[in-house]
Design a protein around this motif. Structure first.
Motif, PDB file in Angstrom:
ATOM      1  N   THR A  16       0.817  -1.210   0.000  1.00 45.01           N
ATOM      2  CA  THR A  16       0.000   0.000   0.000  1.00 45.01           C
ATOM      3  C   THR A  16       0.851   1.261   0.000  1.00 45.01           C
ATOM      4  OG1 THR A  16      -0.158  -0.110   2.414  1.00 45.01           O
ATOM      5  CG2 THR A  16      -1.936  -1.136   1.146  1.00 45.01           C
ATOM      6  N   ARG A  18       3.402   1.575  -1.889  1.00 43.76           N
ATOM      7  CA  ARG A  18       3.829   1.666  -3.285  1.00 43.76           C
ATOM      8  C   ARG A  18       5.336   1.899  -3.418  1.00 43.76           C
ATOM      9  NH1 ARG A  18      -0.229  -0.595  -3.676  1.00 43.76           N
ATOM     10  NH2 ARG A  18      -2.062  -0.082  -4.919  1.00 43.76           N
ATOM     11  N   LYS A 214      -1.473   6.860   0.094  1.00 44.54           N
ATOM     12  CA  LYS A 214      -0.565   5.728  -0.072  1.00 44.54           C
ATOM     13  C   LYS A 214       0.251   5.623   1.204  1.00 44.54           C
ATOM     14  CE  LYS A 214      -0.169   6.488  -5.058  1.00 44.54           C
ATOM     15  NZ  LYS A 214       0.748   6.918  -6.148  1.00 44.54           N
TER      16      LYS A 214
END
Length: 293
Positions: A16, A18, A214
């Motif tokens: 999550t 990234r 994010k």
């Protein structure tokens, strides 16, 4: 359906936050037959096996990473066995936690509403003993089905497991193990009342946490009788930015990727936060997010 094997999967596409470079391989297990094949494949694939769900509590470095990702993608269930006061609900580790909570609400089953707004899957919620607003996953767990390459699948009662702050140990040995299924004890309640509590929990999270960013969630553990977020804010880290990474403006204990962040920036910013808190309060913050190197 055969075990799915993916070569050089990138962690930036599987977490999550990234962030992260390539691992050696990823094995996606959907059935019990896949697990039999997985036991034979792991030695050939090499590297360190790592159970991975939605990657919501992980910070991966740029790599390449000496890891073989193992993803339990069994999404069967939930199956409810009704009792006098509620139900025992059995669900696969690959089932999404938000989806599970929504289904429990519609069935009028209560006990885990406080986890509303936490991303991830059932396996990850058990593995991290996910908790929020006075609710911990382990408090509702009755048993968990574990898999090891050596012993296969085995059910463990909750009384045989050890739970702690963001910690779970099923006692199946020190080697690699995988959560395959979990069973929870929930109580009967009015579906409308359950939904209202879920909405309240989510509204509270949305007001105080960057739930759509994010993010890997809280990056530091709360010290005993204190809050990591409060300590970071006192140390001036709220909103602190380094390149494309930042401590959230909403909650200082959330590290967020603003879009162009790198693992090196993330790790440096975390180190800055630890040092700032240690200088300001004399407290050494412990990592909650799992750093993959």
């Amino acid at each position: 359906m055969a075990l799915e094997l993916i070569h050089t999967p990138r962690l930036s596409e599987r977490t999550t936050l990234r962030l992260g470079g390539p691992a050696l391989a990823e094995a996606v297990a959907r059935t019990e037959a896949d697990l039999d094949q997985l036991a034979a494949e792991l030695p050939r694939l090499g590297g360190r096996p790592l159970a991975l769900g939605s990657g919501s509590n992980m910070l991966a470095t740029e790599g390449p990473l000496d890891l073989t990702l193992v993803r339990p993608a069994n999404v069967q269930g939930p199956v409810a066995e009704h009792t006098a006061v509620g139900a025992l609900v059995r669900v696969g580790a690959g089932y999404g936690l938000p989806r599970f909570l929504g289904l429990c609400q519609r069935m009028g089953l209560s006990g885990m509403e406080g986890l509303t707004g936490i991303p991830g899957r059932i396996g990850g919620a058990v593995a991290m003993n996910a908790g929020s607003y006075g609710v911990e996953t382990g408090a509702r767990l009755t048993r968990v089905r574990m898999w090891t390459p050596e012993g296969g699948l085995v059910w463990r009662q909750a009384s045989q497991c050890t739970f702690g702050y963001r910690r779970f140990d099923a006692g199946v040995g020190k080697g690699f193990s995988l959560i395959w299924e979990a069973e929870f004890a929930l109580t009967n309640d009015d579906p409308v009342a359950v939904r209202e509590r879920m909405e309240q929990a989510y509204a509270k999270k949305r007001a105080s946490q960057p739930v759509t960013a994010k993010s890997a969630g809280c990056v530091f553990k709360n010290p005993e009788c204190d809050s990591a977020g409060r300590l970071l804010e006192q140390a001036g880290m709220r909103g602190k930015r380094l390149g494309g990474m930042a401590f959230s403006e909403k909650h200082a204990n959330f590290l967020v990727n603003l879009g162009e962040g790198t693992p090196a920036q993330a790790l440096e910013l975390l180190d800055m936060g630890q040092r700032a808190v240690r200088l300001r309060s004399g407290v050494t913050l412990e990592m909650e997010v799992v750093v993959l190197k």
